[in-house]
Design a protein around this motif. Structure first.
Motif, PDB file in Angstrom:
ATOM      1  N   THR A  66      12.227  -4.374 -44.596  1.00 48.55           N
ATOM      2  CA  THR A  66      11.886  -4.825 -45.940  1.00 48.55           C
ATOM      3  C   THR A  66      12.044  -3.695 -46.939  1.00 48.55           C
ATOM      4  O   THR A  66      11.409  -2.648 -46.789  1.00 48.55           O
ATOM      5  CB  THR A  66      10.432  -5.346 -45.961  1.00 48.55           C
ATOM      6  N   PRO A  67      12.886  -3.833 -47.967  1.00 48.93           N
ATOM      7  CA  PRO A  67      13.050  -2.779 -48.970  1.00 48.93           C
ATOM      8  C   PRO A  67      11.720  -2.432 -49.624  1.00 48.93           C
ATOM      9  O   PRO A  67      10.912  -3.314 -49.929  1.00 48.93           O
ATOM     10  CB  PRO A  67      14.025  -3.406 -49.979  1.00 48.93           C
ATOM     11  N   GLY A  68      11.503  -1.141 -49.838  1.00 44.10           N
ATOM     12  CA  GLY A  68      10.268  -0.681 -50.442  1.00 44.10           C
ATOM     13  C   GLY A  68       9.232  -0.215 -49.443  1.00 44.10           C
ATOM     14  O   GLY A  68       8.233   0.402 -49.812  1.00 44.10           O
ATOM     15  N   VAL A  69       9.461  -0.506 -48.157  1.00 51.05           N
ATOM     16  CA  VAL A  69       8.561  -0.033 -47.107  1.00 51.05           C
ATOM     17  C   VAL A  69       8.943   1.393 -46.740  1.00 51.05           C
ATOM     18  O   VAL A  69      10.103   1.689 -46.458  1.00 51.05           O
ATOM     19  CB  VAL A  69       8.610  -0.957 -45.878  1.00 51.05           C
ATOM     20  N   PHE A 104       3.823   1.306 -48.004  1.00 50.75           N
ATOM     21  CA  PHE A 104       4.847   0.817 -48.924  1.00 50.75           C
ATOM     22  C   PHE A 104       4.681   1.387 -50.324  1.00 50.75           C
ATOM     23  O   PHE A 104       3.598   1.858 -50.702  1.00 50.75           O
ATOM     24  CB  PHE A 104       4.819  -0.708 -48.970  1.00 50.75           C
ATOM     25  N   ASP A 105       5.771   1.330 -51.069  1.00 47.24           N
ATOM     26  CA  ASP A 105       5.782   1.766 -52.465  1.00 47.24           C
ATOM     27  C   ASP A 105       5.581   0.535 -53.335  1.00 47.24           C
ATOM     28  O   ASP A 105       6.482  -0.305 -53.429  1.00 47.24           O
ATOM     29  CB  ASP A 105       7.111   2.447 -52.784  1.00 47.24           C
ATOM     30  N   PRO A 106       4.430   0.387 -53.988  1.00 47.50           N
ATOM     31  CA  PRO A 106       4.175  -0.827 -54.775  1.00 47.50           C
ATOM     32  C   PRO A 106       5.075  -0.960 -55.991  1.00 47.50           C
ATOM     33  O   PRO A 106       5.154  -2.041 -56.576  1.00 47.50           O
ATOM     34  CB  PRO A 106       2.701  -0.672 -55.179  1.00 47.50           C
ATOM     35  N   VAL A 109       8.045  -2.843 -53.831  1.00 49.21           N
ATOM     36  CA  VAL A 109       7.716  -4.097 -53.151  1.00 49.21           C
ATOM     37  C   VAL A 109       6.228  -4.345 -53.344  1.00 49.21           C
ATOM     38  O   VAL A 109       5.406  -3.442 -53.174  1.00 49.21           O
ATOM     39  CB  VAL A 109       8.091  -4.054 -51.649  1.00 49.21           C
ATOM     40  N   SER A 110       5.865  -5.546 -53.712  1.00 51.17           N
ATOM     41  CA  SER A 110       4.462  -5.862 -53.957  1.00 51.17           C
ATOM     42  C   SER A 110       3.764  -6.260 -52.659  1.00 51.17           C
ATOM     43  O   SER A 110       4.410  -6.659 -51.673  1.00 51.17           O
ATOM     44  CB  SER A 110       4.340  -6.997 -54.969  1.00 51.17           C
ATOM     45  N   TYR A 111       2.464  -6.174 -52.687  1.00 51.07           N
ATOM     46  CA  TYR A 111       1.673  -6.628 -51.547  1.00 51.07           C
ATOM     47  C   TYR A 111       1.896  -8.119 -51.312  1.00 51.07           C
ATOM     48  O   TYR A 111       1.968  -8.578 -50.160  1.00 51.07           O
ATOM     49  CB  TYR A 111       0.200  -6.331 -51.787  1.00 51.07           C
ATOM     50  N   GLU A 112       2.030  -8.882 -52.399  1.00 54.48           N
ATOM     51  CA  GLU A 112       2.275 -10.319 -52.268  1.00 54.48           C
ATOM     52  C   GLU A 112       3.597 -10.599 -51.555  1.00 54.48           C
ATOM     53  O   GLU A 112       3.700 -11.554 -50.772  1.00 54.48           O
ATOM     54  CB  GLU A 112       2.266 -10.975 -53.638  1.00 54.48           C
ATOM     55  N   GLU A 113       4.595  -9.771 -51.799  1.00 59.46           N
ATOM     56  CA  GLU A 113       5.880  -9.950 -51.108  1.00 59.46           C
ATOM     57  C   GLU A 113       5.757  -9.613 -49.625  1.00 59.46           C
ATOM     58  O   GLU A 113       6.407 -10.242 -48.775  1.00 59.46           O
ATOM     59  CB  GLU A 113       6.950  -9.102 -51.785  1.00 59.46           C
ATOM     60  N   LEU A 114       4.929  -8.629 -49.296  1.00 58.63           N
ATOM     61  CA  LEU A 114       4.684  -8.334 -47.886  1.00 58.63           C
ATOM     62  C   LEU A 114       3.937  -9.481 -47.211  1.00 58.63           C
ATOM     63  O   LEU A 114       4.198  -9.799 -46.044  1.00 58.63           O
ATOM     64  CB  LEU A 114       3.887  -7.038 -47.747  1.00 58.63           C
ATOM     65  N   VAL A 216       7.280 -15.452 -54.480  1.00 57.20           N
ATOM     66  CA  VAL A 216       8.651 -15.895 -54.691  1.00 57.20           C
ATOM     67  C   VAL A 216       9.139 -15.560 -56.102  1.00 57.20           C
ATOM     68  O   VAL A 216      10.231 -15.034 -56.297  1.00 57.20           O
ATOM     69  CB  VAL A 216       8.792 -17.404 -54.407  1.00 57.20           C
ATOM     70  N   ALA A 217       8.323 -15.862 -57.093  1.00 54.68           N
ATOM     71  CA  ALA A 217       8.750 -15.629 -58.470  1.00 54.68           C
ATOM     72  C   ALA A 217       9.041 -14.156 -58.720  1.00 54.68           C
ATOM     73  O   ALA A 217      10.060 -13.787 -59.303  1.00 54.68           O
ATOM     74  CB  ALA A 217       7.674 -16.117 -59.447  1.00 54.68           C
ATOM     75  N   LYS A 218       8.159 -13.295 -58.221  1.00 52.10           N
ATOM     76  CA  LYS A 218       8.353 -11.857 -58.408  1.00 52.10           C
ATOM     77  C   LYS A 218       9.585 -11.379 -57.663  1.00 52.10           C
ATOM     78  O   LYS A 218      10.363 -10.571 -58.139  1.00 52.10           O
ATOM     79  CB  LYS A 218       7.120 -11.087 -57.959  1.00 52.10           C
ATOM     80  N   ALA A 219       9.778 -11.888 -56.450  1.00 54.49           N
ATOM     81  CA  ALA A 219      10.916 -11.477 -55.646  1.00 54.49           C
ATOM     82  C   ALA A 219      12.224 -11.863 -56.322  1.00 54.49           C
ATOM     83  O   ALA A 219      13.210 -11.140 -56.282  1.00 54.49           O
ATOM     84  CB  ALA A 219      10.824 -12.096 -54.252  1.00 54.49           C
ATOM     85  N   GLU A 220      12.258 -13.022 -56.959  1.00 53.20           N
ATOM     86  CA  GLU A 220      13.493 -13.474 -57.588  1.00 53.20           C
ATOM     87  C   GLU A 220      13.695 -12.846 -58.966  1.00 53.20           C
ATOM     88  O   GLU A 220      14.788 -12.886 -59.515  1.00 53.20           O
ATOM     89  CB  GLU A 220      13.445 -15.003 -57.733  1.00 53.20           C
ATOM     90  N   GLY A 221      12.629 -12.300 -59.522  1.00 51.71           N
ATOM     91  CA  GLY A 221      12.742 -11.695 -60.841  1.00 51.71           C
ATOM     92  C   GLY A 221      13.391 -10.353 -60.786  1.00 51.71           C
ATOM     93  O   GLY A 221      13.860  -9.832 -61.775  1.00 51.71           O
TER      94      GLY A 221
END
Length: 221
Positions: A66-69, A104-106, A109-114, A216-221
């Motif tokens: 996962t990118p950002g990890v 991870f680097d917030p 990648v967000s915690y919600e995405e993890l 999902v919204a954040k990931a696609e943004g």
């Protein structure tokens, strides 16, 4: 994997194996894929997340991809036995589940995405098992490191339950608890990044095929 003794109930603190004050083995210094240190202290600005989703060999790979990890390591968490060994955890007498620590680097990648990776990588409705892996050490779990993580994890569980129910799946059994006072004990060296060292090795995790709406919204943004 060593499938254990198919324990279907957690031991009480009095029933659990006693463990030991020090880790009885060494842990490698660096991640074989990401080339960052496995053990803390970690660089300022990074955050930590802990997840249990069945066999930690395949689970860890999901997160290091996962990118950002920044780094991942596998271990034992949520039980009573201090500094357990793999064989002890598989006995079902420690109370621990197999877990993955994700640093991870917030900003990347967000915690919600993890959480989205977590929910979609396994079936969280199976109780003390994951596929053919049966036992309390394979239970689904999220151990949180802040009130914000706790709230996000609980909200994501509710959101994912809605879509699972609509798809005909059962009730989520995932435990969501603060990491403290539940230490994360790093596993033996041969477990760390196991599927990088053994690309054809066993991977027992598999999702429901139902997409998680969280992040999902954040990931696609």
């Amino acid at each position: 994997m060593l499938f254990g003794h198919h324990k279907k109930s957690l031991p009480t603190p009095e029933e659990a194996l006693p463990g030991r004050p020090e880790r009885p083995y060494t842990v490698p210094a660096r991640h074989t894929v990401l080339d960052n240190p496995l053990l803390g202290p970690y660089p300022e600005g990074l955050e930590t997340a802990d997840f249990g989703l069945g066999c930690f060999w395949g689970a860890e790979r999901k997160f290091w991809q996962t990118p950002g990890v920044w780094t991942t390591l596998v271990g034992y968490q949520g039980g009573h036995t201090e500094n357990p060994t793999y064989e002890e955890v598989c006995s079902g007498l420690t109370g621990h589940t197999e877990a993955v620590r994700v640093v991870f680097d917030p900003a990347k990648v967000s915690y919600e995405e993890l959480l989205k990776v977590f929910w979609e990588a396994h079936d969280p409705t199976q109780g003390f098992r994951q596929g053919n892996d049966v036992g309390t050490q394979y239970r689904s779990a999220v151990y949180t490191h802040s009130p914000a993580q706790q709230a996000a994890a609980e909200a994501s569980r509710e959101a994912y339950q809605s879509v699972l129910t609509a798809s005909g799946h059962g009730t989520i059994t995932t435990e969501i608890l603060p990491a403290a006072p539940r230490p994360f004990y790093p596993a033996e060296g041969y477990h760390q990044q196991y599927l990088d060292k053994n690309p054809g090795g066993y991977c027992g995790i598999g999702g429901t095929g139902v997409a998680c709406p969280v992040g999902v919204a954040k990931a696609e943004g």
